[in-house]
Design a protein around this motif. Structure first.
Motif, short mmCIF file in Angstrom:
data_model
loop_
_atom_site.label_atom_id
_atom_site.label_comp_id
_atom_site.label_asym_id
_atom_site.label_seq_id
_atom_site.Cartn_x
_atom_site.Cartn_y
_atom_site.Cartn_z
N UNK A 40 5.94 14.38 -24.38
CA UNK A 40 7.26 13.97 -24.84
C UNK A 40 7.28 12.70 -25.65
N UNK A 41 6.00 11.76 -25.43
CA UNK A 41 5.74 10.41 -26.01
C UNK A 41 5.15 10.47 -27.35
N UNK A 42 5.77 11.22 -28.34
CA UNK A 42 5.00 11.40 -29.68
C UNK A 42 5.04 9.83 -30.33
N UNK A 43 3.98 9.73 -31.22
CA UNK A 43 4.09 8.44 -31.69
C UNK A 43 4.93 7.88 -32.67
N UNK A 44 5.57 8.78 -33.16
CA UNK A 44 6.86 8.73 -34.16
C UNK A 44 8.07 8.08 -33.52
N UNK A 45 8.16 8.23 -32.23
CA UNK A 45 9.18 8.18 -31.57
C UNK A 45 9.24 6.71 -30.75
N UNK A 46 10.35 6.34 -30.54
CA UNK A 46 10.42 4.65 -29.83
C UNK A 46 9.71 4.96 -28.45
N UNK A 47 9.47 5.75 -27.87
CA UNK A 47 8.95 6.11 -26.52
C UNK A 47 7.62 6.38 -26.48
N UNK A 48 6.90 6.60 -27.74
CA UNK A 48 5.55 6.63 -27.68
C UNK A 48 4.72 5.59 -27.51
N UNK A 49 3.55 5.99 -26.83
CA UNK A 49 2.79 5.11 -26.16
C UNK A 49 2.03 4.24 -27.37
N UNK A 50 2.51 2.91 -27.28
CA UNK A 50 2.02 1.93 -28.29
C UNK A 50 0.35 1.79 -28.64
#
Length: 92
Positions: free
Chosen positions: A58-68
């Motif tokens: 669920x932590x897609x890179x284009x989302x704020x919750x993405x893994x930095x």
């Protein structure tokens, strides 16, 4: 509409046909790095060596919750000033 359906109907079955004909081959694990969409503990060396990286989870890179630490692989290929991305609210 009916013509388009007739065209895509055989294409949808292509993966099944290839599998039945034994034309598929399992790729070695090092070719495909998955686990960039959740805290998977994937090693940098595995990511750098992979031909394909997969942001599953669920932590897609284009989302704020993405893994930095994984966002850089995504963002270096993006044109953030493109109008379509601006409409989708995708920013650096």
């Amino acid at each position: 509409m009916k013509l388009a359906y007739l065209f895509w109907k055989p294409v949808q079955k292509m993966p099944q046909m290839l599998n039945k004909l034994s034309w598929t081959v399992a790729l070695e694990r090092r070719w495909h790095a998955l686990g960039l969409g959740y805290p998977s503990g994937l090693r940098w060396a595995d990511i750098e060596r992979a031909a394909v990286i997969h942001y599953d989870g669920v932590m897609k890179p284009w989302l704020e919750i993405g893994i930095a630490k994984y966002k850089g692989y995504w963002s270096k290929h993006m044109q953030y000033d493109h109008p379509y991305l601006q409409q989708c609210n995708i920013h650096e």
